[in-house]
Motif scaffolding. Sequence first.
Motif, PDB file in Angstrom:
ATOM      1  N   SER A  59       1.449  -5.788 -10.351  1.00 44.87           N
ATOM      2  CA  SER A  59       0.189  -6.618  -9.977  1.00 44.87           C
ATOM      3  C   SER A  59      -1.091  -5.726 -10.241  1.00 44.87           C
ATOM      4  O   SER A  59      -1.245  -4.470 -10.083  1.00 44.87           O
ATOM      5  CB  SER A  59       0.362  -6.053  -8.201  1.00 44.87           C
ATOM      6  OG  SER A  59      -0.588  -6.340  -7.511  1.00 44.87           O
ATOM      7  N   TRP A  61      -4.191  -6.353  -8.926  1.00 42.80           N
ATOM      8  CA  TRP A  61      -4.899  -6.338  -7.654  1.00 42.80           C
ATOM      9  C   TRP A  61      -4.429  -4.853  -7.071  1.00 42.80           C
ATOM     10  O   TRP A  61      -5.321  -3.965  -6.223  1.00 42.80           O
ATOM     11  CB  TRP A  61      -5.097  -7.346  -6.470  1.00 42.80           C
ATOM     12  CG  TRP A  61      -6.286  -8.231  -7.282  1.00 42.80           C
ATOM     13  CD1 TRP A  61      -5.700  -9.709  -7.709  1.00 42.80           C
ATOM     14  CD2 TRP A  61      -7.318  -8.207  -7.304  1.00 42.80           C
ATOM     15  NE1 TRP A  61      -6.918 -10.145  -7.952  1.00 42.80           N
ATOM     16  CE2 TRP A  61      -7.855  -9.389  -8.037  1.00 42.80           C
ATOM     17  CE3 TRP A  61      -8.141  -7.488  -6.818  1.00 42.80           C
ATOM     18  CZ2 TRP A  61      -9.482  -9.668  -7.700  1.00 42.80           C
ATOM     19  CZ3 TRP A  61      -9.609  -7.519  -6.831  1.00 42.80           C
ATOM     20  CH2 TRP A  61     -10.239  -8.697  -7.343  1.00 42.80           C
ATOM     21  N   TYR A 123      -6.574  -4.419 -15.860  1.00 37.09           N
ATOM     22  CA  TYR A 123      -6.146  -5.351 -16.846  1.00 37.09           C
ATOM     23  C   TYR A 123      -6.006  -4.664 -18.374  1.00 37.09           C
ATOM     24  O   TYR A 123      -4.948  -4.785 -19.047  1.00 37.09           O
ATOM     25  CB  TYR A 123      -6.964  -6.343 -17.173  1.00 37.09           C
ATOM     26  CG  TYR A 123      -6.719  -7.523 -16.252  1.00 37.09           C
ATOM     27  CD1 TYR A 123      -5.877  -8.379 -16.576  1.00 37.09           C
ATOM     28  CD2 TYR A 123      -7.503  -7.838 -15.023  1.00 37.09           C
ATOM     29  CE1 TYR A 123      -5.417  -9.629 -15.719  1.00 37.09           C
ATOM     30  CE2 TYR A 123      -7.009  -8.840 -14.208  1.00 37.09           C
ATOM     31  CZ  TYR A 123      -6.202  -9.983 -14.464  1.00 37.09           C
ATOM     32  OH  TYR A 123      -6.056 -10.753 -13.815  1.00 37.09           O
ATOM     33  N   GLY A 247      -8.903  -9.378  -2.899  1.00 37.13           N
ATOM     34  CA  GLY A 247      -8.457 -10.050  -4.032  1.00 37.13           C
ATOM     35  C   GLY A 247      -7.089 -10.067  -4.112  1.00 37.13           C
ATOM     36  O   GLY A 247      -6.445 -10.961  -4.641  1.00 37.13           O
ATOM     37  N   SER A 251      -5.337 -13.853  -4.661  1.00 34.09           N
ATOM     38  CA  SER A 251      -4.626 -14.302  -5.726  1.00 34.09           C
ATOM     39  C   SER A 251      -3.106 -14.560  -5.513  1.00 34.09           C
ATOM     40  O   SER A 251      -2.694 -15.108  -6.422  1.00 34.09           O
ATOM     41  CB  SER A 251      -4.963 -12.926  -6.639  1.00 34.09           C
ATOM     42  OG  SER A 251      -4.187 -11.638  -6.171  1.00 34.09           O
ATOM     43  N   GLU A 253      -1.139 -12.423  -5.339  1.00 31.21           N
ATOM     44  CA  GLU A 253      -0.297 -11.117  -5.603  1.00 31.21           C
ATOM     45  C   GLU A 253       0.542 -10.223  -4.535  1.00 31.21           C
ATOM     46  O   GLU A 253       1.907  -9.770  -4.877  1.00 31.21           O
ATOM     47  CB  GLU A 253      -0.953 -10.325  -6.464  1.00 31.21           C
ATOM     48  CG  GLU A 253      -1.316 -10.845  -8.089  1.00 31.21           C
ATOM     49  CD  GLU A 253      -1.963  -9.395  -8.785  1.00 31.21           C
ATOM     50  OE1 GLU A 253      -2.449  -9.915  -9.760  1.00 31.21           O
ATOM     51  OE2 GLU A 253      -2.275  -8.658  -8.404  1.00 31.21           O
TER      52      GLU A 253
END
Length: 369
Positions: A59, A61, A123, A247, A251, A253
């Motif tokens: 994940s 986020w 990321y 987020g 998203s 997630e």
Amino acid sequence: MEQLTAGSRDSKDLMLPVSSKLKYWQWWLLVVLNILFLLAGQTAATLLGNFYYDQGGNSKWLSTLIQTALFPILFIPFIFLPTTSSSSSSSVDTSSGPSIAKLAIIYTALGLIIAADNLMYSYGLLYLPVSTYSLICASQLAFNAIFAYFLNSQKFTPLILNSVILLSFSSALLGVDEDSSGDPADITRGKFILGFILTVGASATYSLILSLMQLTFQKVIKKETFVVVLEMQIYTALVASCASVIGLFASGEWKGLPEEYEGFFKGKASYVMTVVGVGVAWQVASVGVVGLIFLVSSLFSNAISTLALPIIPVFAVIFFHDTMNGVKVMAMLIAIWGFISYLYQNYIDDLAARKAVRDTTEISDASIP
């Protein structure tokens, strides 16, 4: 002690009244302590963040959220601060500082930028080996010099220019190296390039954040005490955490977190300890950043942050068996060279500033009958 703080800052920077009350050895003790906080926290957070991904975490986020979610830890220093200091230097004192509305806008904007910056770092850490990731992050000092020149009136000397070129070249060297993507089969060349671009972008954004914070101190708050610096860290982290939570749910997630928790390779307890450990480590590093901004400057704080980057790849090789090829070794040496060049410029500025203070003191003493 006022000479020391003046020596490590640009002439247009604000002086810190609290630091001028410290004795020589107290100032150095606090500087060393905050350097250790920053180095240990940043190193542990990066390694644990890589461990999270390596053991089944996925994940981005959640990784972004935990970088700021434990900001309430920063309330602890308020316990040891005098009440009068807090009331007299609080940034929300509308009689002597900017309005609450203006500060709210600034803190919200900075918090959103921090959230975006943390997401890019997440990321980058997912798509890059930790050794490559940490070396690319060395470019943040080069970006810091550029932003400080335009936003904070920082001098751009030959040594600073040399540092910018070397650190940029170090990052570019890793970007074009075919072998820097590491051994993991699930990391494709495309993901590596994306991770490289996002990590460079995150480094630039982090440097911009520090310069904007310093600009806010100079132009808006117009005072820089420990309380004010802590307030900025806390409020911006609160906004960044809220944005990360949004987020995480937007998203989708969050739906995969229970499965991630159940399937963590090292077990559920290890999952919780890793997530909490990353959060605590980032807050320890944050305390170091806050302390160095308070005692010296945001630019010096970034320089010390860069010092941790050559340390991280060594631990990455030991704990995560990252490959350390010739290109990475060369990039690390170039990054260290660039850091030393930047640090030496600060040393020269410090000597010049202390000499100026001594000359001023001597002239003042000579004028007294």
